[in-house]
Design a protein around this motif. Structure first.
Motif: not given
Length: 67
Positions: A35-52
């Motif tokens: 229920g917490t509003w949030h946004r996610f995005g890459p900091k500097d790189e154009t690509s990243y790998k993440s697991v949710r």
């Protein structure tokens, strides 16, 4: 869990819903309460790998809200 690259989360916190920016790097993990509003995005790189991780299918519901 960020596996590669660097990224950021924007989170609305507290009664005032102040927006807080949290920078993360590869190897960091952040837990966002349901229920917490949030946004996610890459900091500097154009690509990243993440697991949710989710508790179940219903725990992820996309909603649009103006920042």
């Amino acid at each position: 869990l960020l596996l590669q690259g660097s990224a950021y989360f924007l989170l609305r916190v507290g009664e005032t819903e102040e927006i807080v920016k949290v920078d993360i790097e590869a190897g960091d993990m952040i837990s966002v309460p349901g229920g917490t509003w949030h946004r996610f995005g890459p900091k500097d790189e154009t690509s990243y790998k993440s697991v949710r991780f989710y508790h179940d299918k219903s725990s992820w519901i996309k909603t649009n809200r103006v920042v």
